[in-house]
Design an enzyme around this catalytic site. Structure first.
Site: not given
Length: 264
Positions: A16, A19-20, A141, A154
């Site tokens: 939404t 990047i997506g 990443s 992360y």
């Protein structure tokens, strides 16, 4: 090179924003039927409208489900039981010193960033293999290679994605299904913009200054000396989803602006 995905159905988790959303729009522009996903219907509807504005002929389906949970994955699978392309993009990040990260945060990062892709891949890869064609991507990443001290949890989750991606590629050897990981560097996504804006507001300086300082101090090895755009990341994703990328599998493909100081 002309990429035609008009006969393919693609699912992009967490699509939404950022990047997506850019990947979903890129796949729609190449003709794919794209399943857009977010946690709320309002966000999904907003993303669908954005893509349709850019790609009027887009073939889209929206599914509101929290894919960071097993229940959410089951909801998506019930709506869309088969897919040709799966982009495991859903992810969260949060700068936090190592000694302040509680167990709950480690578990949450693993659940959202890693298990979401594991669950979806476990389901959709089997159908792809049976049909003899498929594309699976994990949006990892550069932080999975160079673990950032400001958010070790992360980095852990992004390194885990690399392991899952390679292992699944090995599992699907000879089936016609490719599995790859994409390694973006610092990217001007919605989350990063909010992060930079918060710092800028707290210091009373322009966001552009904070961005320049971040690259100079936190990612000094960057060769482009700026944040990447979401469109630059999406372009790689669309290519890896194409027929033309049929010999690229089991790879960790970087779109990191040269941040990782390695030639392989």
């Amino acid at each position: 090179m002309h990429i035609d995905l008009s006969s393919r159905t693609a699912i992009v988790s967490g699509s939404t924003a950022g990047i997506g959303l850019a990947i979903a729009q890129g796949l729609a522009g190449a003709g794919a039927h794209v399943v857009v996903n977010g946690r709320t219907q309002a966000r999904v509807d907003e993303a669908l409208a954005t893509i349709r504005q850019a790609v009027p002929q887009a073939k889209l389906t929206g599914v509101a489900a929290d894919l960071g949970t097993a229940t959410g994955a089951a909801q998506l699978i019930a709506v869309m039981p088969e897919a040709d392309i799966l982009v495991n993009n859903l992810g969260i990040f949060e700068p936090k010193p190592f000694f302040e990260i509680p167990d709950e945060d480690w578990q949450r990062f693993f659940e959202v960033n890693v298990l979401s892709g594991v669950r979806l891949s476990r389901h959709y890869a089997q159908g792809m293999a049976q049909r003899g064609w498929g594309r699976i991507q994990f949006i990892s990443s550069e932080s999975g290679v160079q673990i950032p001290v400001e958010m070790v949890h992360y980095g852990m989750s992004k390194a885990a994605q690399l392991a899952v991606s390679r292992g699944l590629a090995e599992t699907l050897a000879g089936t016609g299904v490719t599995v790859n990981a994409i390694l973006p560097g610092p990217t001007r996504s919605e989350g990063v913009n909010e992060f930079i804006a918060k710092i800028a507001a707290g210091r009373g300086v322009p966001a552009e200054q904070v961005e320049r300082e971040f690259i100079a101090t936190e990612r000094p090895s960057s060769l482009i000396k700026r944040l990447a755009t979401v469109e630059e990341v999406a372009s790689l994703s669309v290519y890896l989803a194409s027929e033309q990328a049929s010999a690229t599998t089991g790879a960790a493909v970087r779109v990191d602006g040269g941040v990782v100081r390695s030639i392989v």
